[in-house]
Design a protein around this motif. Structure first.
Motif, PDB file in Angstrom:
ATOM      1  N   ALA A  98       0.821  -1.211   0.000  1.00 20.93           N
ATOM      2  CA  ALA A  98       0.000   0.000   0.000  1.00 20.93           C
ATOM      3  C   ALA A  98       0.855   1.261   0.000  1.00 20.93           C
ATOM      4  O   ALA A  98       0.374   2.339  -0.355  1.00 20.93           O
ATOM      5  CB  ALA A  98      -0.926  -0.004   1.214  1.00 20.93           C
ATOM      6  N   LEU A  99       2.121   1.123   0.372  1.00 17.16           N
ATOM      7  CA  LEU A  99       3.012   2.284   0.400  1.00 17.16           C
ATOM      8  C   LEU A  99       3.365   2.779  -0.992  1.00 17.16           C
ATOM      9  O   LEU A  99       4.013   3.822  -1.136  1.00 17.16           O
ATOM     10  CB  LEU A  99       4.298   1.931   1.165  1.00 17.16           C
ATOM     11  N   VAL A 100       2.938   2.058  -2.027  1.00 22.77           N
ATOM     12  CA  VAL A 100       3.170   2.506  -3.396  1.00 22.77           C
ATOM     13  C   VAL A 100       2.392   3.781  -3.693  1.00 22.77           C
ATOM     14  O   VAL A 100       2.779   4.565  -4.568  1.00 22.77           O
ATOM     15  CB  VAL A 100       2.788   1.387  -4.403  1.00 22.77           C
ATOM     16  N   ASN A 101       1.300   3.991  -2.955  1.00 18.15           N
ATOM     17  CA  ASN A 101       0.487   5.194  -3.160  1.00 18.15           C
ATOM     18  C   ASN A 101       1.130   6.405  -2.489  1.00 18.15           C
ATOM     19  O   ASN A 101       1.582   6.322  -1.344  1.00 18.15           O
ATOM     20  CB  ASN A 101      -0.926   4.975  -2.604  1.00 18.15           C
ATOM     21  N   ASP A 102       1.139   7.509  -3.197  1.00 21.55           N
ATOM     22  CA  ASP A 102       1.802   8.718  -2.688  1.00 21.55           C
ATOM     23  C   ASP A 102       1.166   9.216  -1.399  1.00 21.55           C
ATOM     24  O   ASP A 102       1.837   9.810  -0.559  1.00 21.55           O
ATOM     25  CB  ASP A 102       1.756   9.815  -3.756  1.00 21.55           C
ATOM     26  N   SER A 103      -0.128   8.964  -1.217  1.00 26.59           N
ATOM     27  CA  SER A 103      -0.824   9.410  -0.009  1.00 26.59           C
ATOM     28  C   SER A 103      -0.291   8.716   1.248  1.00 26.59           C
ATOM     29  O   SER A 103      -0.529   9.186   2.358  1.00 26.59           O
ATOM     30  CB  SER A 103      -2.324   9.137  -0.140  1.00 26.59           C
ATOM     31  N   ALA A 104       0.442   7.616   1.072  1.00 25.04           N
ATOM     32  CA  ALA A 104       0.983   6.862   2.209  1.00 25.04           C
ATOM     33  C   ALA A 104       2.463   7.145   2.430  1.00 25.04           C
ATOM     34  O   ALA A 104       3.138   6.406   3.151  1.00 25.04           O
ATOM     35  CB  ALA A 104       0.758   5.371   2.000  1.00 25.04           C
ATOM     36  N   ARG A 105       2.967   8.213   1.861  1.00 27.72           N
ATOM     37  CA  ARG A 105       4.411   8.477   1.919  1.00 27.72           C
ATOM     38  C   ARG A 105       4.919   8.713   3.343  1.00 27.72           C
ATOM     39  O   ARG A 105       6.101   8.498   3.633  1.00 27.72           O
ATOM     40  CB  ARG A 105       4.767   9.676   1.047  1.00 27.72           C
ATOM     41  N   ASN A 106       4.040   9.146   4.258  1.00 27.83           N
ATOM     42  CA  ASN A 106       4.472   9.403   5.632  1.00 27.83           C
ATOM     43  C   ASN A 106       4.128   8.264   6.592  1.00 27.83           C
ATOM     44  O   ASN A 106       4.239   8.432   7.811  1.00 27.83           O
ATOM     45  CB  ASN A 106       3.839  10.703   6.147  1.00 27.83           C
ATOM     46  N   VAL A 107       3.709   7.127   6.048  1.00 27.32           N
ATOM     47  CA  VAL A 107       3.377   5.966   6.888  1.00 27.32           C
ATOM     48  C   VAL A 107       4.637   5.159   7.139  1.00 27.32           C
ATOM     49  O   VAL A 107       5.370   4.821   6.208  1.00 27.32           O
ATOM     50  CB  VAL A 107       2.297   5.084   6.214  1.00 27.32           C
ATOM     51  N   SER A 108       4.902   4.839   8.395  1.00 31.05           N
ATOM     52  CA  SER A 108       6.082   4.045   8.755  1.00 31.05           C
ATOM     53  C   SER A 108       5.781   2.561   8.580  1.00 31.05           C
ATOM     54  O   SER A 108       4.649   2.112   8.794  1.00 31.05           O
ATOM     55  CB  SER A 108       6.477   4.334  10.206  1.00 31.05           C
ATOM     56  N   LEU A 109       6.783   1.798   8.193  1.00 33.56           N
ATOM     57  CA  LEU A 109       6.624   0.358   7.973  1.00 33.56           C
ATOM     58  C   LEU A 109       7.583  -0.417   8.872  1.00 33.56           C
ATOM     59  O   LEU A 109       8.788  -0.187   8.860  1.00 33.56           O
ATOM     60  CB  LEU A 109       6.905   0.007   6.516  1.00 33.56           C
ATOM     61  N   LEU A 110       7.026  -1.339   9.648  1.00 37.69           N
ATOM     62  CA  LEU A 110       7.818  -2.243  10.480  1.00 37.69           C
ATOM     63  C   LEU A 110       7.583  -3.664   9.986  1.00 37.69           C
ATOM     64  O   LEU A 110       6.442  -4.148   9.966  1.00 37.69           O
ATOM     65  CB  LEU A 110       7.418  -2.149  11.952  1.00 37.69           C
ATOM     66  N   LEU A 111       8.645  -4.326   9.567  1.00 41.47           N
ATOM     67  CA  LEU A 111       8.568  -5.679   9.029  1.00 41.47           C
ATOM     68  C   LEU A 111       9.083  -6.690  10.042  1.00 41.47           C
ATOM     69  O   LEU A 111      10.093  -6.461  10.722  1.00 41.47           O
ATOM     70  CB  LEU A 111       9.387  -5.784   7.741  1.00 41.47           C
ATOM     71  N   ASP A 112       8.409  -7.804  10.129  1.00 41.84           N
ATOM     72  CA  ASP A 112       8.810  -8.891  11.014  1.00 41.84           C
ATOM     73  C   ASP A 112      10.119  -9.492  10.506  1.00 41.84           C
ATOM     74  O   ASP A 112      10.217  -9.878   9.333  1.00 41.84           O
ATOM     75  CB  ASP A 112       7.704  -9.951  11.020  1.00 41.84           C
ATOM     76  N   GLN A 113      11.124  -9.572  11.366  1.00 42.97           N
ATOM     77  CA  GLN A 113      12.376 -10.156  10.941  1.00 42.97           C
ATOM     78  C   GLN A 113      12.221 -11.645  10.581  1.00 42.97           C
ATOM     79  O   GLN A 113      13.069 -12.230   9.904  1.00 42.97           O
ATOM     80  CB  GLN A 113      13.449 -10.003  12.018  1.00 42.97           C
ATOM     81  N   GLY A 114      11.107 -12.232  11.026  1.00 40.86           N
ATOM     82  CA  GLY A 114      10.834 -13.620  10.682  1.00 40.86           C
ATOM     83  C   GLY A 114      10.656 -13.849   9.195  1.00 40.86           C
ATOM     84  O   GLY A 114      10.816 -14.982   8.708  1.00 40.86           O
ATOM     85  N   PHE A 115      10.320 -12.793   8.443  1.00 42.80           N
ATOM     86  CA  PHE A 115      10.185 -12.933   6.993  1.00 42.80           C
ATOM     87  C   PHE A 115      11.501 -13.395   6.356  1.00 42.80           C
ATOM     88  O   PHE A 115      11.491 -14.084   5.335  1.00 42.80           O
ATOM     89  CB  PHE A 115       9.756 -11.603   6.361  1.00 42.80           C
ATOM     90  N   LYS A 116      12.613 -12.996   6.947  1.00 44.32           N
ATOM     91  CA  LYS A 116      13.912 -13.345   6.375  1.00 44.32           C
ATOM     92  C   LYS A 116      14.172 -14.842   6.393  1.00 44.32           C
ATOM     93  O   LYS A 116      14.984 -15.349   5.613  1.00 44.32           O
ATOM     94  CB  LYS A 116      15.031 -12.613   7.131  1.00 44.32           C
ATOM     95  N   GLY A 117      13.510 -15.546   7.284  1.00 43.33           N
ATOM     96  CA  GLY A 117      13.695 -16.991   7.368  1.00 43.33           C
ATOM     97  C   GLY A 117      12.733 -17.776   6.496  1.00 43.33           C
ATOM     98  O   GLY A 117      12.744 -19.013   6.516  1.00 43.33           O
ATOM     99  N   GLN A 118      11.891 -17.075   5.729  1.00 43.99           N
ATOM    100  CA  GLN A 118      10.918 -17.741   4.866  1.00 43.99           C
ATOM    101  C   GLN A 118      11.419 -17.804   3.424  1.00 43.99           C
ATOM    102  O   GLN A 118      12.048 -16.873   2.931  1.00 43.99           O
ATOM    103  CB  GLN A 118       9.585 -16.979   4.898  1.00 43.99           C
ATOM    104  N   GLU A 119      11.089 -18.915   2.777  1.00 41.57           N
ATOM    105  CA  GLU A 119      11.462 -19.037   1.364  1.00 41.57           C
ATOM    106  C   GLU A 119      10.704 -18.015   0.522  1.00 41.57           C
ATOM    107  O   GLU A 119      11.251 -17.406  -0.394  1.00 41.57           O
ATOM    108  CB  GLU A 119      11.174 -20.455   0.872  1.00 41.57           C
TER     109      GLU A 119
END
Length: 329
Positions: free
Chosen positions: A107-128
């Protein structure tokens, strides 16, 4: 207008990002999504759209089985224990420009979301592979972390992977470890009635498109009228009800209002939709809908207490003054 699903998929192809796509019926929960893509080799994601008290917005994207404690996360961001809550449903359209149930990092592709912060789970790195909706919850796409990072770089974003289950101490000698992820700018939304972003209330609690509302909605919006009356009238003209003179009755009325609202929000549909997150969603909904009314009631109670105290003091003064005059005679 924000990106459509088709435009977004075309954008990924232009960026030469490799992904697989799975079409399925509209799904509102991770459990429903798993019925259609659960057999694919990848980690299902749950995505929370949050806001803080200064109207700064956050997307927290985590593996489905990651436990996210909003109180702990709020402290780690330097916002205090109660600094985070679910964003209002209106923000989905105004900020992310995606429908309900379609919040993802994309959803951050939309310009209206440019000031939204994103926190990603580090667990994603362990997924194929990782599984996300491409701006619409009638499809899921699968891609690896490197491709996700490539997308984020294309929109000028850094990938911030966080241990969302960590609970490090926060205090004088231990500054918040995630404070750098707090957005620098707030987002002002139109003055609309708020509904929790990920909560689908039962039909009786919905505001319909022609602006008609049921009794439940009318009660939820009534506090704004009470606040106006308090501001417009001088303190001396306030005629407090008996409940504001009785502490026990005052507390009972607060509990009755809270209980009634709580029961109206917990339905079979909301339980099925939110699962373990239901408590957080309902709590934030109650906070949003009762805040104005409780502030008004508390103000009236304080005014009543002041008025009652003034009358008692005046009677005592008059009695003392009469006694003094009697003695002088």
């Amino acid at each position: 207008m924000g990106f459509s699903k088709e435009q977004f998929l075309a954008r990924l192809q232009e960026l030469q990002i490799e992904f697989s796509q799975y079409e399925h019926p509209v799904v509102m929960t991770v459990e429903d999504q798993a019925k259609y893509v659960g057999n694919s080799e990848g980690g299902l994601s749950k995505n929370l759209f949050l806001k803080d008290k200064k109207n700064r917005f956050y997307i927290v994207s985590a593996l489905a089985d990651t436990k996210v404690d909003l109180k702990v996360l709020s402290q780690r961001l330097g916002l205090g224990k109660g600094g985070l809550r679910m964003a209002p449903e209106e923000a989905l359209g105004e900020v992310l420009q995606v429908p309900l149930g379609s919040v993802t990092p994309f959803a951050l592709v939309n310009d209206s979301a440019r000031n939204v912060s994103l926190l990603l789970d580090q667990g994603f790195k362990g997924q194929e592979h990782c599984l996300f909706h491409p701006l619409s919850n009638d499809m899921t796409i699968s891609l690896n972390v490197c491709e996700l990072d490539k997308f984020l770089r294309s929109i000028g974003r850094d990938s911030s992977y966080v241990d969302l289950e960590a609970n490090p101490p926060v205090g004088k000698d231990n500054p918040p470890d995630l404070a750098a992820l707090v957005p620098s700018d707030s987002i002002v939304l139109p003055d609309l009635p708020e509904k929790a972003a990920s909560l689908q209330a039962p039909p009786k609690a919905h505001v319909v498109s022609d602006n008609k509302s049921t009794d439940t909605t009318a009660k939820a919006t009534e506090p704004s009228r009470k606040v106006k009356n308090v501001k417009d009238k001088p303190v001396n003209s306030v005629q407090p009800s008996s409940s504001f003179k009785d502490v026990g009755q005052f507390v009972e009325e607060i509990l009755d209002k809270t209980s009634a609202l709580l029961l109206s929000e917990i339905t079979e549909e909301s339980i099925k939709q939110h699962g373990q997150q239901l408590g957080v969603v309902v709590s934030n909904c109650i906070r949003e809908r009762l805040a104005s009314e409780l502030k008004t009631d508390t103000t009236l109670y304080m005014q009543t207490a002041y008025t009652e105290g003034f009358h008692v003091a005046r009677k005592m003064f008059q009695s003392t003054d009469t006694h003094h005059q009697f003695r002088c005679l």
